[in-house]
Design a protein around this motif. Structure first.
Motif, mmCIF file in Angstrom:
data_model
loop_
_atom_site.group_PDB
_atom_site.id
_atom_site.type_symbol
_atom_site.label_atom_id
_atom_site.label_comp_id
_atom_site.label_asym_id
_atom_site.label_seq_id
_atom_site.Cartn_x
_atom_site.Cartn_y
_atom_site.Cartn_z
ATOM 1 N N PRO A 173 -8.555 22.579 23.022
ATOM 2 C CA PRO A 173 -8.321 23.584 21.971
ATOM 3 C C PRO A 173 -9.584 23.942 21.188
ATOM 4 C CG PRO A 173 -6.563 21.962 21.964
ATOM 5 C CD PRO A 173 -7.608 21.450 22.901
ATOM 6 N N GLY A 174 -10.360 22.933 20.780
ATOM 7 C CA GLY A 174 -11.605 23.225 20.086
ATOM 8 C C GLY A 174 -12.601 23.955 20.960
ATOM 9 N N LEU A 175 -12.631 23.610 22.249
ATOM 10 C CA LEU A 175 -13.520 24.302 23.183
ATOM 11 C C LEU A 175 -13.095 25.754 23.355
ATOM 12 C CD1 LEU A 175 -15.770 24.302 25.292
ATOM 13 C CD2 LEU A 175 -14.134 23.405 26.947
ATOM 14 N N PHE A 176 -11.788 25.987 23.475
ATOM 15 C CA PHE A 176 -11.294 27.366 23.585
ATOM 16 C C PHE A 176 -11.690 28.173 22.354
ATOM 17 C CE2 PHE A 176 -8.106 30.515 22.448
ATOM 18 C CZ PHE A 176 -8.048 31.294 23.600
ATOM 19 N N LEU A 177 -11.551 27.556 21.173
ATOM 20 C CA LEU A 177 -11.903 28.266 19.947
ATOM 21 C C LEU A 177 -13.388 28.605 19.914
ATOM 22 C CD1 LEU A 177 -11.085 29.278 17.141
ATOM 23 C CD2 LEU A 177 -11.569 26.992 16.270
ATOM 24 N N LEU A 178 -14.244 27.662 20.310
ATOM 25 C CA LEU A 178 -15.683 27.901 20.299
ATOM 26 C C LEU A 178 -16.052 29.048 21.232
ATOM 27 C CD1 LEU A 178 -18.566 27.097 19.488
ATOM 28 C CD2 LEU A 178 -18.540 25.437 21.358
ATOM 29 N N VAL A 179 -15.551 29.016 22.470
ATOM 30 C CA VAL A 179 -15.881 30.077 23.431
ATOM 31 C C VAL A 179 -15.266 31.400 22.993
ATOM 32 C CG1 VAL A 179 -15.671 30.792 25.838
ATOM 33 C CG2 VAL A 179 -16.074 28.395 25.286
ATOM 34 N N PHE A 180 -14.045 31.353 22.462
ATOM 35 C CA PHE A 180 -13.395 32.584 21.992
ATOM 36 C C PHE A 180 -14.225 33.238 20.893
ATOM 37 C CE2 PHE A 180 -10.650 34.866 19.070
ATOM 38 C CZ PHE A 180 -9.896 35.669 19.916
ATOM 39 N N MET A 181 -14.684 32.434 19.928
ATOM 40 C CA MET A 181 -15.486 32.982 18.831
ATOM 41 C C MET A 181 -16.790 33.581 19.343
ATOM 42 S SD MET A 181 -13.832 32.441 15.979
ATOM 43 C CE MET A 181 -12.736 31.325 15.108
ATOM 44 N N LEU A 182 -17.446 32.883 20.271
ATOM 45 C CA LEU A 182 -18.706 33.393 20.804
ATOM 46 C C LEU A 182 -18.503 34.719 21.525
ATOM 47 C CD1 LEU A 182 -20.223 30.069 22.207
ATOM 48 C CD2 LEU A 182 -20.990 31.336 20.191
ATOM 49 N N CYS A 183 -17.418 34.827 22.278
ATOM 50 C CA CYS A 183 -17.167 36.053 23.036
ATOM 51 C C CYS A 183 -16.634 37.168 22.138
ATOM 52 C CB CYS A 183 -16.181 35.778 24.172
ATOM 53 S SG CYS A 183 -16.775 34.613 25.398
ATOM 54 N N GLN A 195 -12.799 41.360 11.249
ATOM 55 C CA GLN A 195 -13.204 40.356 12.230
ATOM 56 C C GLN A 195 -13.043 38.949 11.674
ATOM 57 O OE1 GLN A 195 -16.521 41.236 14.649
ATOM 58 N NE2 GLN A 195 -17.286 39.148 14.740
ATOM 59 N N VAL A 196 -13.409 38.739 10.422
ATOM 60 C CA VAL A 196 -13.246 37.423 9.803
ATOM 61 C C VAL A 196 -11.773 37.045 9.748
ATOM 62 C CG1 VAL A 196 -13.513 36.139 7.654
ATOM 63 C CG2 VAL A 196 -15.378 37.563 8.484
ATOM 64 N N ALA A 197 -10.905 37.997 9.415
ATOM 65 C CA ALA A 197 -9.475 37.711 9.325
ATOM 66 C C ALA A 197 -8.901 37.316 10.686
ATOM 67 C CB ALA A 197 -8.733 38.932 8.774
ATOM 68 N N ILE A 198 -9.308 38.025 11.748
ATOM 69 C CA ILE A 198 -8.792 37.716 13.086
ATOM 70 C C ILE A 198 -9.283 36.347 13.545
ATOM 71 C CG2 ILE A 198 -8.872 38.410 15.505
ATOM 72 C CD1 ILE A 198 -9.014 41.312 14.545
ATOM 73 N N THR A 227 -7.584 33.543 11.619
ATOM 74 C CA THR A 227 -6.205 33.330 12.057
ATOM 75 C C THR A 227 -6.153 32.534 13.349
ATOM 76 O OG1 THR A 227 -5.554 35.419 11.008
ATOM 77 C CG2 THR A 227 -4.043 34.478 12.647
ATOM 78 N N VAL A 228 -7.010 32.894 14.308
ATOM 79 C CA VAL A 228 -7.056 32.157 15.569
ATOM 80 C C VAL A 228 -7.492 30.712 15.331
ATOM 81 C CG1 VAL A 228 -8.170 32.036 17.840
ATOM 82 C CG2 VAL A 228 -7.471 34.239 16.917
ATOM 83 N N ALA A 229 -8.508 30.519 14.470
ATOM 84 C CA ALA A 229 -9.001 29.170 14.202
ATOM 85 C C ALA A 229 -7.933 28.308 13.539
ATOM 86 C CB ALA A 229 -10.247 29.240 13.314
ATOM 87 N N LYS A 275 -4.226 23.944 13.854
ATOM 88 C CA LYS A 275 -2.893 23.514 13.463
ATOM 89 C C LYS A 275 -2.235 22.680 14.549
ATOM 90 C CE LYS A 275 1.076 23.774 11.121
ATOM 91 N NZ LYS A 275 1.281 23.147 9.791
ATOM 92 N N PHE A 276 -2.402 23.117 15.799
ATOM 93 C CA PHE A 276 -1.684 22.484 16.899
ATOM 94 C C PHE A 276 -2.565 21.576 17.750
ATOM 95 C CE2 PHE A 276 0.525 26.507 16.018
ATOM 96 C CZ PHE A 276 1.788 26.020 15.720
ATOM 97 N N ALA A 277 -3.867 21.576 17.518
ATOM 98 C CA ALA A 277 -4.751 20.746 18.336
ATOM 99 C C ALA A 277 -4.660 19.288 17.903
ATOM 100 C CB ALA A 277 -6.193 21.236 18.225
ATOM 101 N N PRO A 278 -4.494 18.350 18.833
ATOM 102 C CA PRO A 278 -4.510 16.928 18.467
ATOM 103 C C PRO A 278 -5.907 16.484 18.083
ATOM 104 C CG PRO A 278 -4.363 17.175 20.847
ATOM 105 C CD PRO A 278 -4.244 18.557 20.261
ATOM 106 N N ALA A 279 -5.977 15.476 17.238
ATOM 107 C CA ALA A 279 -7.269 14.986 16.755
ATOM 108 C C ALA A 279 -7.985 14.192 17.839
ATOM 109 C CB ALA A 279 -7.079 14.109 15.518
#
Length: 505
Positions: free
Chosen positions: A165-175, A218-221, A224-226, A231-235
């Motif tokens: 999940p954290g990896l998806f968020l990082l790549v999503f933000m970069l793209c 862009q910040v709002a979107i 929200t994704v982050a 919220k759902f990513a395990p620690a």
């Protein structure tokens, strides 16, 4: 915050109503979300089998492939785009081999370039997750005779699902905030993104009201994704008993061998040809003629004098956040505060670099400081934009040292520089990795320099972009060779100088 508030102070929120109903802006939002989601999912889908193969197998060229991944993560965007155009363009290698042109300009080209940059990043992050698995579990797996698939299902996946999940968020933000890739390979307004629209509003229209609205959107979107991901990513938890002893082989059948072979073949065909295309002009006479141009060496000097301070500043900020986060991690309610400190380093992914640079420029202009100080704006913004990569590199190692030895340090009253001297041999490789990433990311920056660049601040990526824009593609290819060789030299020098002779990046 200061840069963002400065930008908003020049805006007129009362006029934002006309932007809300603009169908073109919402088409930009849909395409930005689509290409970022597809890029992240495709990068992770390729990275998981490749990381599993690299972790379980030892073969000739494995370390070379890992080093190639490290360089491809931070190779200047405009250079990689030039190599991709040579390979997949209308008259490129792909067309010569298969007889038809690859749809490079549009969504296909954007996905191709984004996966080229982010798939190696995903591989290295997943390999870090493999390093969290205790050695005792691998010994037990080998003793029970489990196959590769059984080991993946029962052991590996429980660790990977905490990292993905954290990896998806990082790549999503970069793209989602991608600029140079979309500007070069988008092919027109139909394949444009919010980041490009912000650049157009600032550079060509100088409409601060529109730029501030698009920035807030862009910040709002991204926020929200982050929030949804966190919220759902395990620690992720570091096991104190992690010990890398002798690695025992697992039972491997026909299917794992086929998957390993196919995944490595696809990745090599994806990553290697653009590098070959980038370096091919080195044998041409034009390359040696290009080396005699004074503009080239002035661009090299401007690039280095921006990249090195930016990298050092990013490392200092990253170490400050990491040291504070690990000092509170194991206190009462420390997990919550440490997580927020880590996430603060990723906040910059939600705010476009162009917005930061423009806000700082407006703030300095309000204070009576003009464009002559654009150099410091570029250095600061590049340092902050590289912060997520620095934190990703140094946080796992610092946490591991803290969890293993914090009680001993407290009992012996070892703090500050004394502790740093003891930990240096264990953390220097991670610090070298973070510094190298920050320097090379700053070296390849085009967005901020494109906004503030002038004759006295013309970097190699900007010089290359100007050559390509004036249809001097052959000379641009020669400049790209100089830029990639400079990246390799800095990468190797930082790795050996900071990480030591035995550093593995």
């Amino acid at each position: 915050m200061a840069a963002f508030v400065a930008l908003l102070s020049y805006a007129s929120p009362s006029d934002w109503g006309r932007f809300i109903v603009d169908p073109y802006i919402w088409r930009l939002v849909r395409f930005s979300f689509l290409q970022a989601s597809l890029s992240a999912l495709l990068s992770m889908a390729l990275a998981i089998p490749v990381a599993s193969c690299l972790y379980h197998r030892r073969f000739a060229g494995r370390q070379t492939l890992l080093n190639l991944f490290a360089v491809s993560m931070v190779v200047p965007t405009i250079v990689a785009i030039l190599g991709i155009v040579v390979v997949y363009g209308r008259h490129g290698w792909f067309t010569s081999v298969f007889g038809f042109a690859f749809p490079l300009y549009g969504l296909g080209g954007i996905l191709l370039a984004h996966v080229f940059f982010n798939m190696p990043l995903a591989v290295r992050v997943i390999l870090q997750a493999y390093g969290l698995i205790p050695d005792s579990q691998w010994r037990l797996t080998s003793q029970l005779g489990l196959s590769r698939w059984q080991a993946f299902h029962l052991i590996e996946w429980s660790y990977l699902k905490k990292t993905l999940p954290g990896l998806f968020l990082l790549v999503f933000m970069l793209c989602f905030s991608s600029f140079a890739v979309v500007l070069s390979l988008g092919g027109g307004p139909r394949s444009s993104t919010l980041e490009v629209a912000i650049y157009q509003a600032l550079r060509f229209e100088f409409d601060l009201n529109k730029a501030s609205y698009l920035s807030l959107l862009q910040v709002a979107i991204c926020s929200t994704v982050a929030l949804a991901v966190y919220k759902f990513a395990p620690a992720v938890r570091q096991d104190v008993s992690v010990y890398q002893g002798q690695r025992l082989p697992l039972r491997s059948g026909v299917l794992p061998n086929v998957i390993d072979g196919l995944s490595l073949s696809v990745v090599l065909l994806w990553v290697l040809p653009p590098f070959i295309a980038i370096l091919s002009p080195i044998v041409s006479p034009l390359f040696w003629h290009t080396l005699q141009a004074n503009d080239l060496w002035w661009s090299v000097w401007h690039s280095v004098r921006i990249a090195l301070p930016s990298g050092l500043l990013a490392l200092v900020i990253g170490l400050s956040i990491a040291a504070l986060a690990r000092s509170v991690r194991w206190r009462s309610r420390g997990d919550w505060l440490a997580d927020k400190l880590e996430q603060s380093g990723n906040l910059v992914l939600m705010v476009p670099g162009l917005v930061l640079a423009t806000g700082l420029f407006l703030l300095l202009r309000h204070l009576g400081i003009g464009l002559r100080h654009a150099y410091w704006i570029v250095v600061w913004v590049n340092a902050v934009m590289a912060l997520p990569f620095v934190l990703r590199a140094i946080m796992p190692t610092l946490y591991q040292q803290e969890k293993r030895y914090r009680h001993l340090y407290e009992q012996l009253q070892i703090f500050g520089w004394s502790r740093l001297r003891l930990e240096w041999q264990q953390i220097r490789t991670a610090m070298a990795q973070g510094l190298a990433y920050a320097v090379l990311l700053s070296l390849g920056d085009l967005g901020v320099v494109a906004l503030f660049g002038s004759k006295g601040l013309e970097t190699l990526p900007m010089y290359l972009f100007q050559l390509i824009g004036s249809y001097r593609v052959e000379q641009g290819g020669c400049v790209a060779v100089v830029l990639i060789l400079l990246c390799l030299a800095l990468f190797y020098g930082i790795t050996r100088l900071v990480g030591g002779r035995r550093a593995v990046i």
